[in-house]
Design a protein around this motif. Structure first.
Motif, PDB file in Angstrom:
ATOM      1  N   GLY A  76     -70.290  17.315  83.275  1.00 33.26           N
ATOM      2  CA  GLY A  76     -70.685  17.854  84.582  1.00 33.26           C
ATOM      3  C   GLY A  76     -69.757  17.361  85.681  1.00 33.26           C
ATOM      4  O   GLY A  76     -69.335  18.132  86.554  1.00 33.26           O
ATOM      5  N   GLU A  77     -69.400  16.064  85.613  1.00 33.89           N
ATOM      6  CA  GLU A  77     -68.468  15.505  86.606  1.00 33.89           C
ATOM      7  C   GLU A  77     -67.106  16.188  86.531  1.00 33.89           C
ATOM      8  O   GLU A  77     -66.403  16.327  87.529  1.00 33.89           O
ATOM      9  CB  GLU A  77     -68.286  13.998  86.367  1.00 33.89           C
ATOM     10  N   LEU A  78     -66.755  16.632  85.332  1.00 32.19           N
ATOM     11  CA  LEU A  78     -65.475  17.336  85.154  1.00 32.19           C
ATOM     12  C   LEU A  78     -65.576  18.791  85.597  1.00 32.19           C
ATOM     13  O   LEU A  78     -64.570  19.505  85.634  1.00 32.19           O
ATOM     14  CB  LEU A  78     -65.035  17.276  83.690  1.00 32.19           C
ATOM     15  N   GLY A  79     -66.801  19.230  85.862  1.00 26.99           N
ATOM     16  CA  GLY A  79     -66.992  20.592  86.355  1.00 26.99           C
ATOM     17  C   GLY A  79     -67.096  21.642  85.270  1.00 26.99           C
ATOM     18  O   GLY A  79     -66.994  22.833  85.540  1.00 26.99           O
ATOM     19  N   ASN A  80     -67.283  21.206  84.026  1.00 28.30           N
ATOM     20  CA  ASN A  80     -67.432  22.193  82.956  1.00 28.30           C
ATOM     21  C   ASN A  80     -68.398  21.633  81.904  1.00 28.30           C
ATOM     22  O   ASN A  80     -68.023  20.838  81.052  1.00 28.30           O
ATOM     23  CB  ASN A  80     -66.075  22.516  82.317  1.00 28.30           C
ATOM     24  N   ALA A  81     -69.640  22.064  81.982  1.00 29.29           N
ATOM     25  CA  ALA A  81     -70.688  21.528  81.111  1.00 29.29           C
ATOM     26  C   ALA A  81     -70.375  21.754  79.628  1.00 29.29           C
ATOM     27  O   ALA A  81     -70.888  21.057  78.767  1.00 29.29           O
ATOM     28  CB  ALA A  81     -72.026  22.172  81.458  1.00 29.29           C
ATOM     29  N   ARG A  82     -69.517  22.736  79.378  1.00 33.24           N
ATOM     30  CA  ARG A  82     -69.286  23.082  77.972  1.00 33.24           C
ATOM     31  C   ARG A  82     -68.343  22.133  77.239  1.00 33.24           C
ATOM     32  O   ARG A  82     -68.162  22.254  76.036  1.00 33.24           O
ATOM     33  CB  ARG A  82     -68.774  24.527  77.875  1.00 33.24           C
ATOM     34  N   VAL A  83     -67.737  21.194  77.954  1.00 30.96           N
ATOM     35  CA  VAL A  83     -66.841  20.257  77.267  1.00 30.96           C
ATOM     36  C   VAL A  83     -67.547  18.954  76.872  1.00 30.96           C
ATOM     37  O   VAL A  83     -66.892  17.981  76.508  1.00 30.96           O
ATOM     38  CB  VAL A  83     -65.547  19.948  78.072  1.00 30.96           C
ATOM     39  N   ILE A 143     -58.469  20.963  80.457  1.00 28.29           N
ATOM     40  CA  ILE A 143     -59.823  20.455  80.722  1.00 28.29           C
ATOM     41  C   ILE A 143     -60.384  19.764  79.482  1.00 28.29           C
ATOM     42  O   ILE A 143     -61.068  18.736  79.573  1.00 28.29           O
ATOM     43  CB  ILE A 143     -60.771  21.585  81.218  1.00 28.29           C
ATOM     44  N   ASN A 144     -60.056  20.280  78.305  1.00 30.86           N
ATOM     45  CA  ASN A 144     -60.531  19.645  77.073  1.00 30.86           C
ATOM     46  C   ASN A 144     -59.856  18.291  76.848  1.00 30.86           C
ATOM     47  O   ASN A 144     -60.486  17.340  76.386  1.00 30.86           O
ATOM     48  CB  ASN A 144     -60.300  20.574  75.878  1.00 30.86           C
ATOM     49  N   LYS A 145     -58.575  18.246  77.188  1.00 31.97           N
ATOM     50  CA  LYS A 145     -57.830  16.996  77.064  1.00 31.97           C
ATOM     51  C   LYS A 145     -58.440  15.942  77.996  1.00 31.97           C
ATOM     52  O   LYS A 145     -58.635  14.784  77.620  1.00 31.97           O
ATOM     53  CB  LYS A 145     -56.365  17.255  77.417  1.00 31.97           C
ATOM     54  N   GLU A 146     -58.758  16.390  79.205  1.00 29.07           N
ATOM     55  CA  GLU A 146     -59.352  15.498  80.199  1.00 29.07           C
ATOM     56  C   GLU A 146     -60.706  14.987  79.703  1.00 29.07           C
ATOM     57  O   GLU A 146     -61.039  13.798  79.852  1.00 29.07           O
ATOM     58  CB  GLU A 146     -59.529  16.265  81.506  1.00 29.07           C
ATOM     59  N   ALA A 147     -61.471  15.873  79.082  1.00 27.12           N
ATOM     60  CA  ALA A 147     -62.788  15.489  78.552  1.00 27.12           C
ATOM     61  C   ALA A 147     -62.638  14.422  77.468  1.00 27.12           C
ATOM     62  O   ALA A 147     -63.397  13.448  77.423  1.00 27.12           O
ATOM     63  CB  ALA A 147     -63.505  16.722  78.002  1.00 27.12           C
ATOM     64  N   ILE A 148     -61.644  14.608  76.605  1.00 25.98           N
ATOM     65  CA  ILE A 148     -61.391  13.623  75.547  1.00 25.98           C
ATOM     66  C   ILE A 148     -61.058  12.257  76.171  1.00 25.98           C
ATOM     67  O   ILE A 148     -61.571  11.214  75.759  1.00 25.98           O
ATOM     68  CB  ILE A 148     -60.253  14.100  74.614  1.00 25.98           C
ATOM     69  N   GLU A 149     -60.229  12.296  77.224  1.00 29.59           N
ATOM     70  CA  GLU A 149     -59.842  11.039  77.890  1.00 29.59           C
ATOM     71  C   GLU A 149     -61.052  10.336  78.519  1.00 29.59           C
ATOM     72  O   GLU A 149     -61.195   9.120  78.422  1.00 29.59           O
ATOM     73  CB  GLU A 149     -58.770  11.315  78.951  1.00 29.59           C
ATOM     74  N   LYS A 150     -61.924  11.150  79.141  1.00 27.40           N
ATOM     75  CA  LYS A 150     -63.114  10.571  79.781  1.00 27.40           C
ATOM     76  C   LYS A 150     -64.053   9.940  78.737  1.00 27.40           C
ATOM     77  O   LYS A 150     -64.671   8.905  78.988  1.00 27.40           O
ATOM     78  CB  LYS A 150     -63.870  11.638  80.568  1.00 27.40           C
ATOM     79  N   GLY A 151     -64.135  10.583  77.593  1.00 22.61           N
ATOM     80  CA  GLY A 151     -64.971  10.052  76.510  1.00 22.61           C
ATOM     81  C   GLY A 151     -64.427   8.720  76.022  1.00 22.61           C
ATOM     82  O   GLY A 151     -65.172   7.755  75.797  1.00 22.61           O
ATOM     83  N   ALA A 152     -63.100   8.647  75.882  1.00 22.94           N
ATOM     84  CA  ALA A 152     -62.452   7.410  75.448  1.00 22.94           C
ATOM     85  C   ALA A 152     -62.697   6.302  76.475  1.00 22.94           C
ATOM     86  O   ALA A 152     -62.990   5.154  76.128  1.00 22.94           O
ATOM     87  CB  ALA A 152     -60.954   7.652  75.258  1.00 22.94           C
TER      88      ALA A 152
END
Lengths: 185, 353
Positions: free
Chosen positions: A119-126, A165-174
């Motif tokens: 949600g913070e990334l602006g895309n709930a689907r990631v 955006i998917n790459k960013e999501a992976i980074e945030k998860g890490a």
């Protein structure tokens, strides 16, 4: 080396895709891999899960009953698969949608607020990619680069514009895992 | 060609196109519907024809027609759909036409379930249709082998003018594994001078038929068929064995079940047990002779299947009383676990069964 993974959640949360990305990444890295979906008269909102095996040797049974790792995206899946993780294994819990703690004390448990971060990334689907990033950071079974190399194979060339955006999501998860490790250390 | 990750059902389609399959006739049924879906999308691009028939019965008779014209043709279904095709399969065997039939098995009897099973072993190897005929039946255990057997299967069908069945289960249809498309060993394939592809005014019409009203003629036809089946028995047995010369217990299993057996064997070895494996790849012709290589010290053969015990009959024929034969199976779409197999092997070791 053999990593046996269960990934489970609601249909539509991208659990099948997470499994396929890991499988592709394993293949790219020259490992033996298999991806086995649960299949049945199921639909969006129903439960979905898949089994992934990434191994340095030939894959025996593609069915994962005793997982090294379980990645759990919703509460019914936690109830179902919490005890499928072997002693000393890893359990990843999507704490955005699961309000209880695991009852296991013989495994490593990671709580990742996937939907909040997405949600913070602006895309709930990631949310699934946030979780995937957390998994990769904690286990290092395959590299992030290998996962990204498989992205358009799984989602199609038409989704290539969603790679950042998917790459960013992976980074945030890490990052979430690194923070957690800092707290517990 | 580099490896690609493919779902079993889609890999079947890609392999068939690679092998020169030009016609696909089918009707959707879980757990193999991705295959007709793939063929609908990809076969026309390769210059072929995909047709969703009005029923399985229509589909197999379209295969009969296309095979009669000498084209490479395939159909696929899952258990109840394959039951519907049996009449056509018998006609195709009787008329000696090459074609590929894929059965991605699900639980039965009747409509049963959509989960993986191996309950059609008898139907596939004993003939679900009428008459003294045989199908070549090939049972892959992973997606790469599935691809290899599809490609070679078309050649086997052409070489012997005989239908070939690929027998898999729902698991192998649904799972994804890396595959690459390799050329099969070169076979000398006879010209299709029997095909009904137009006389061009240069020869007498060919006739494709399975009707012989004179019993003398039909007997001669059957004798010829049996001689052909004998040749297939001599030339086309495929089997993988592991450690059978030194094993105290040998497991016999095919298809995805054999992989579960391998996982059990690896665990048993860690605990010091000596367990071998015979994995028939051709279910007909069956690798009976392979069982002769098993060491005399073997305490017993454990057959594992996703049914109530069908291949175990062939194991008993192969073993011919030399060893006790045990069985472990799960029914109705349930899958055996490595632990169940391990327990059973330990009981055989301990003389408890």
């Amino acid at each position: 080396m053999e990593e046996r993974i269960i990934i489970a959640g609601f249909g539509g949360q991208g659990v099948m895709a997470m499994g396929q990305l890991l499988t592709y990444a394993g293949m790219i890295e020259g490992k033996q891999v298999s991806w086995l979906p649960s299949y049945g008269p199921e639909m969006r909102g129903g439960t979905a899960n898949c089994n992934v095996v990434i191994s340095s040797d030939d894959v025996g049974s593609p069915v994962v009953l005793d997982a090294n790792t379980a990645i759990i995206m919703n509460k019914p899946s936690l109830d179902k698969f919490e005890n499928s993780v072997v002693k000393g294994g890893k359990l990843f819990i999507n704490s955005s949608l699961i309000d209880r703690k695991s009852e296991r004390d013989d495994i490593e448990i990671y709580y990742v607020p996937c939907n909040e971060i997405a949600g913070e990334l602006g895309n709930a689907r990631v949310a699934n990619m946030v979780m995937l990033g957390a998994y990769l950071e904690a286990t290092k079974v395959v590299s992030v680069d290998s996962v990204l190399a498989g992205f358009t194979k799984v989602f199609g060339e038409g989704k290539a514009h969603l790679l950042p955006i998917n790459k960013e999501a992976i980074e945030k998860g890490a990052e979430a895992i690194r923070k957690q490790a800092g707290v517990t250390a | 060609m580099a490896k690609v990750l493919m779902k079993g059902n889609e890999a079947i389609g890609a392999a068939a196109i690679e092998a020169g399959c030009k016609y696909f006739f089918g009707y959707p049924i879980t757990p193999q519907s991705e295959l007709p879906e793939f063929m609908a999308r990809e076969l026309p691009k390769a210059g072929g024809v995909f047709l969703q028939a009005e029923s399985e019965i229509a589909a197999i008779n379209m295969v009969y027609g296309a095979a009669g014209s000498g084209a490479r043709v395939m159909t696929s279904s899952s258990s109840p759909g394959i039951s519907l095709k049996q009449e056509g399969i018998s006609y195709i065997a009787g008329a000696e036409l090459p074609c590929l039939i894929v059965n991605i098995m699900r639980g039965g009897p009747g409509l049963g379930s959509i989960q993986p099973s191996q309950t059609d072993y008898f139907q596939a190897t004993r003939g679900g249709g009428n008459g003294d005929y045989r199908l070549v039946v090939l049972a892959p255990s992973n997606v790469q082998e599935l691809v290899d057997l599809i490609i070679e299967g078309f050649d086997i069908a052409d070489q012997y003018r005989n239908p070939v069945m690929i027998l898999g289960d729902g698991m192998i249809g649904q799972m994804m594994e890396p595959v690459e498309f390799k050329k099969p060993k070169t076979r000398e394939l006879p010209p299709k001078d029997w095909a009904t592809n137009g006389t061009k005014g240069e020869r007498k019409p060919n006739i494709i038929n399975s009707l012989y009203l004179s019993p003398e003629e039909l007997e001669a036809h059957n004798i010829r068929l049996q001689a052909k089946y004998q040749k297939i028995r001599e030339n086309e047995v495929k089997v993988e064995s592991y450690n059978i010369e030194d094993a105290d217990v040998v497991i016999a299993a095919y298809g995805t079940t054999s992989r579960i057996a391998k996982t059990a064997i690896a665990q048993l070895e860690k605990e010091g047990y000596k367990v071998g494996l015979i994995r028939p790849i051709s279910l007909w012709p069956y690798p009976y002779d392979e069982f002769n290589k098993i060491s005399d010290k073997c305490k017993g053969i454990l057959t594992v299947e996703m049914n109530s015990g069908q291949m175990v009959d062939d194991v008993k024929i192969a073993v011919n009383g030399r060893f006790p034969v045990y069985f472990h199976g799960r029914l109705g779409g349930m899958v055996p676990t490595p632990n169940e197999i391990i327990e059973k092997v330990k009981k055989i070791y301990g003389g408890e069964i």
